[in-house]
Scaffold this motif. Structure first.
Motif, short mmCIF file in Angstrom:
data_model
loop_
_atom_site.label_atom_id
_atom_site.label_comp_id
_atom_site.label_asym_id
_atom_site.label_seq_id
_atom_site.Cartn_x
_atom_site.Cartn_y
_atom_site.Cartn_z
N THR A 152 0.84 -1.19 0.00
CA THR A 152 0.00 0.00 0.00
C THR A 152 0.87 1.24 0.00
O THR A 152 2.05 1.20 0.36
N ALA A 153 0.27 2.36 -0.41
CA ALA A 153 0.98 3.63 -0.46
C ALA A 153 1.16 4.16 0.97
O ALA A 153 0.32 3.93 1.83
N VAL A 154 2.23 4.89 1.17
CA VAL A 154 2.48 5.50 2.48
C VAL A 154 1.80 6.87 2.53
O VAL A 154 1.94 7.67 1.60
N ILE A 155 1.06 7.12 3.60
CA ILE A 155 0.45 8.44 3.80
C ILE A 155 1.14 9.05 5.01
O ILE A 155 0.94 8.60 6.14
N HIS A 156 1.96 10.03 4.76
CA HIS A 156 2.84 10.59 5.78
C HIS A 156 2.42 12.02 6.07
O HIS A 156 2.78 12.94 5.33
N PRO A 157 1.63 12.25 7.15
CA PRO A 157 1.22 13.62 7.48
C PRO A 157 2.44 14.46 7.85
O PRO A 157 3.44 13.90 8.30
N PRO A 158 2.37 15.78 7.70
CA PRO A 158 1.17 16.54 7.33
C PRO A 158 0.95 16.67 5.82
O PRO A 158 -0.17 16.95 5.40
N ASP A 159 1.99 16.50 5.01
CA ASP A 159 1.75 16.67 3.57
C ASP A 159 0.88 15.53 3.03
O ASP A 159 0.03 15.75 2.18
N GLY A 160 1.11 14.34 3.51
CA GLY A 160 0.24 13.22 3.17
C GLY A 160 -1.09 13.38 3.91
O GLY A 160 -1.10 13.76 5.07
N ASN A 161 -2.18 13.08 3.23
CA ASN A 161 -3.50 13.37 3.80
C ASN A 161 -4.47 12.25 3.41
O ASN A 161 -4.74 12.03 2.23
N ALA A 245 -2.46 9.51 10.12
CA ALA A 245 -3.25 9.99 8.98
C ALA A 245 -4.72 9.63 9.15
O ALA A 245 -5.61 10.43 8.83
N HIS A 246 -4.98 8.43 9.67
CA HIS A 246 -6.38 8.05 9.92
C HIS A 246 -6.98 8.93 11.03
O HIS A 246 -8.14 9.36 10.92
N LEU A 247 -6.22 9.17 12.08
CA LEU A 247 -6.73 10.00 13.18
C LEU A 247 -7.04 11.42 12.69
O LEU A 247 -8.06 12.01 13.07
N GLU A 248 -6.19 11.94 11.82
CA GLU A 248 -6.44 13.29 11.31
C GLU A 248 -7.70 13.32 10.44
O GLU A 248 -8.46 14.29 10.48
N LYS A 249 -7.92 12.27 9.69
CA LYS A 249 -9.16 12.19 8.89
C LYS A 249 -10.37 12.19 9.82
O LYS A 249 -11.35 12.91 9.61
N LEU A 250 -10.27 11.38 10.89
CA LEU A 250 -11.40 11.30 11.84
C LEU A 250 -11.61 12.63 12.56
O LEU A 250 -12.76 13.00 12.85
N MET A 251 -10.53 13.35 12.82
CA MET A 251 -10.68 14.67 13.45
C MET A 251 -11.37 15.63 12.50
O MET A 251 -12.25 16.40 12.89
N ARG A 252 -10.98 15.57 11.24
CA ARG A 252 -11.59 16.43 10.23
C ARG A 252 -13.09 16.16 10.12
O ARG A 252 -13.87 17.04 9.81
N GLU A 253 -13.47 14.94 10.39
CA GLU A 253 -14.89 14.56 10.30
C GLU A 253 -15.62 14.79 11.62
O GLU A 253 -16.79 14.46 11.75
#
Ligand code: ZN
Length: 269
Positions: A152-161, A245-253
């Motif tokens: 799988t692709a790496v999602i590396h916050p903060p630039d990765g989202n 990255a998942h936690l940031e998505k959940l925070m955004r929601e």
């Protein structure tokens, strides 16, 4: 599933845990071609790309495009530009990054080259300026690091989202794609199934993160430890980035809030 005759590949000699067998650098076209991604500036790498161009009967590299600015995709771009005289392009948001680009592209631009064109799809997520390139005549998608041959692709916050990443994957489902040529790993002959598998995998991870929060885990380290039971030390940080990255998505929601290094569920999801 085989690659159309007017598409060639030279894999850079940079194998590794993140790059799999090495970075796939693609040559697209007939007489006057486009090169997608140049991983290394070493002469041996540029020689390999140029030999691939010649093997396809082409006489000129017209343009160089890069999927994104991680070094394993662009570190040789300026060197190949210098050697070949090709015009080097980059996503508009990364203008000046390489120092020596000739043009910029953005979402939905059509990049013409001898006898063909590539449709630019800005697909943020892995990197905020990441682009895929779609070749409509053969329905081929050059997916960069958005979709890999395996893993799988790496999602590396903060630039990765993660939010952007899932939006990018969903968008790709709207294109008629018969072949994906990824930035790393083998070609993908069942694109729709692969994209759906990628989305499903992320949604399952999100459920695991929510379950970990419900069970009282609150820090990235604790959540990662619960979900990724036997991850190697080398991939530990990558796993933590994914959880973040998942936690940031959940925070955004509005489903999770952060207090210092602790993450808390806001309501029962
Ligand atoms: Zn890469």
């Amino acid at each position: 599933m085989t690659t159309p005759a007017h598409i060639g590949k030279f894999t850079a000699d940079n194998p590794g845990i993140m790059t799999l067998q090495g970075t796939n650098q693609y040559v697209v076209g007939k007489e006057s071609v486009v090169v997608i991604d140049v991983a290394l500036s070493a002469d041996s790498n540029l020689d390999g790309i140029i030999e691939q161009v010649e093997a396809m009967g082409a006489t000129k590299i017209e343009k160089i495009l890069i999927t994104h600015i991680h070094s394993d995709h662009c570190a040789g771009a300026v060197a190949l530009r210098k050697r070949s005289g090709a015009k080097l392009g980059i996503h508009r948001s990364r203008k000046g990054y390489l120092g020596g680009e000739d043009f910029q592209y953005d979402d939905n631009d059509r990049i013409a080259f001898g006898g063909g064109e590539l449709h630019v799809l800005h697909t943020p997520g892995h990197e905020s300026g990441h682009c895929c390139f779609y070749e409509g005549s053969d329905k081929v998608l050059f997916s960069g690091d958005n979709i890999l041959g395996y893993g799988t692709a790496v999602i590396h916050p903060p630039d990765g989202n993660m939010t952007d990443y899932l939006t990018s994957l969903e968008r790709l489902l709207g294109f008629d794609i018969s072949l994906i040529l990824p930035g790393h790993g083998p070609l993908i002959g069942k694109p729709e199934a692969k994209i759906r598998e990628y989305i499903k995998h992320r949604m399952e991870r999100e459920q695991q993160v929510l379950a970990a929060l419900r069970s009282g885990r609150q820090t990235i380290g604790d959540i990662t430890q619960l979900i990724y039971k036997d991850v190697s030390a080398a991939l530990q940080r990558v796993a933590e980035f994914s959880v973040q990255a998942h936690l940031e998505k959940l925070m955004r929601e509005g489903r999770v809030k952060r207090e210092g290094s602790r993450y808390l569920l806001l309501s029962e999801n």
